[in-house]
Write an enzyme that holds these catalytic residues in place. Structure first.
Site, short mmCIF file in Angstrom:
data_model
loop_
_atom_site.label_atom_id
_atom_site.label_comp_id
_atom_site.label_asym_id
_atom_site.label_seq_id
_atom_site.Cartn_x
_atom_site.Cartn_y
_atom_site.Cartn_z
CE LYS A 124 -3.15 -2.28 3.25
NZ LYS A 124 -3.59 -2.23 4.68
N GLY A 125 2.10 1.12 0.49
CA GLY A 125 2.92 2.28 0.81
C GLY A 125 3.20 3.25 -0.33
CG ASP A 174 2.86 0.50 7.24
OD1 ASP A 174 3.67 0.34 6.31
OD2 ASP A 174 2.43 -0.42 7.95
CE LYS A 192 14.92 2.30 5.92
NZ LYS A 192 14.40 1.36 6.92
CG ASP A 198 14.84 -2.35 4.57
OD1 ASP A 198 15.58 -1.47 5.01
OD2 ASP A 198 14.49 -3.34 5.24
CG PHE A 234 10.90 1.84 10.82
CD1 PHE A 234 11.02 0.66 10.12
CD2 PHE A 234 9.65 2.43 10.94
CE1 PHE A 234 9.91 0.04 9.57
CE2 PHE A 234 8.52 1.82 10.39
CZ PHE A 234 8.65 0.62 9.70
CB VAL A 235 11.36 6.71 7.25
CG1 VAL A 235 12.79 7.12 7.54
CG2 VAL A 235 11.30 5.82 6.03
CD GLU A 275 8.34 -1.32 -3.15
OE1 GLU A 275 7.72 -0.48 -2.46
OE2 GLU A 275 8.42 -2.51 -2.82
CG ASP A 276 6.90 1.97 0.18
OD1 ASP A 276 7.61 1.07 -0.31
OD2 ASP A 276 6.13 1.76 1.13
P1 IMP Z 1 12.67 -5.02 1.11
O1 IMP Z 1 12.16 -6.23 0.39
O2 IMP Z 1 13.46 -5.40 2.33
O3 IMP Z 1 13.42 -4.07 0.23
O4 IMP Z 1 11.41 -4.35 1.74
C1 IMP Z 1 10.78 -3.28 1.27
C2 IMP Z 1 9.50 -3.08 2.05
O5 IMP Z 1 9.73 -3.06 3.47
C3 IMP Z 1 8.93 -1.73 1.72
O6 IMP Z 1 8.07 -1.78 0.61
C4 IMP Z 1 8.23 -1.35 3.01
O7 IMP Z 1 6.93 -1.87 3.01
C5 IMP Z 1 9.01 -2.02 4.10
N1 IMP Z 1 9.95 -1.08 4.75
C6 IMP Z 1 11.30 -1.13 4.73
N2 IMP Z 1 11.84 -0.12 5.42
C7 IMP Z 1 10.81 0.62 5.89
C8 IMP Z 1 10.74 1.83 6.70
O8 IMP Z 1 11.74 2.45 7.11
N3 IMP Z 1 9.50 2.27 6.97
C9 IMP Z 1 8.36 1.64 6.56
N4 IMP Z 1 8.38 0.52 5.79
C10 IMP Z 1 9.61 0.00 5.48
MG MG Z 2 5.82 -1.56 1.10
#
Ligand code: IMP
Ligand code: MG
Length: 184
Positions: A47-48, A163, A135, A107, A156-157, A103-104
């Site tokens: 949703k982000g 969210d 990040k 990570d 963590f943002v 993507e929002d």
């Molecule tokens: P990845 O697969 O680890 O890159 O995860 C990405 C997903 O983790 C994002 O789409 C977010 O939903 C969540 N996420 C990662 N870091 C944050 C943060 O700092 N705040 C909120 N959601 C996060």
């Molecule tokens: Mg997300």
């Protein structure tokens, strides 16, 4: 009165900064696809990314389509293990189309890596990624977005769609959440 804004430690991107990021990314995307002769399909990851996606694509003066997917990734930290679970899928065929995943935040990079492979395997002509936040210190797979709004530290943002436990998405800015909120 209690304000949920008291839960924010510091601001990372205010509304002006977010608008500047959207302006710049919209220009980069337009420049990339303006002469492609193909349809451009934005795949917004729920949703982000919703707030970001609507602000971004309103600035792109080209014919394009808006689609949504909801996914989550599981598994170990390498690019070959683990899998992606699709909770909401596209209804349309994307063979031969140009795809931009919105993507929002990136990570570990696992979600985006697996989603890009999934869409490429469905026969898209190209799959690129646009993320509002990145990040890089947290990355566990080889993955770089093609369009990056802003690199941020390993904090963590929340806000502007992001969210913590489904809350804070409606903050109009991106801020770092006070650690005491998630260590409670
Ligand atoms: P990845 O697969 O680890 O890159 O995860 C990405 C997903 O983790 C994002 O789409 C977010 O939903 C969540 N996420 C990662 N870091 C944050 C943060 O700092 N705040 C909120 N959601 C996060
Ligand atoms: Mg997300």
């Amino acid at each position: 009165m209690y304000s949920f804004e008291n839960d924010i430690q510091y601001l990372l991107a205010d509304e002006k900064k977010l608008a500047e990021i959207c302006d710049r990314l919209a220009q980069e995307i337009t420049e990339t696809y303006k002469d492609s002769g193909r349809d451009l399909i934005f795949v917004t990851v729920l949703k982000g990314s919703v707030f970001f996606a609507t602000d971004l694509i309103r600035r792109i003066p080209m014919k394009c389509e808006l689609e949504f997917m909801k996914v989550s990734s599981y598994g170990a930290g390498t690019s070959t293990s683990g899998f992606i679970q699709v909770h909401l899928d596209l209804k349309r065929d994307i063979t031969g189309e140009d795809i931009v995943i919105i993507e929002d935040i990136i990570d570990s990079g696992k979600t985006l890596e697996k989603l890009s492979h999934l869409l490429a395997d469905r026969g898209a002509h190209s799959v690129r990624c646009c993320t509002l936040l990145d990040k890089p210190d947290r990355r566990v797979v080889e993955l770089n977005a093609d369009f990056v709004g802003m690199e941020i530290p390993d904090e963590f943002v929340v806000g502007y769609g992001l969210d913590y436990n489904e809350k804070y998405r409606n903050l109009p800015y991106v801020g770092v959440l006070k650690p005491e909120i998630y260590s409670k």
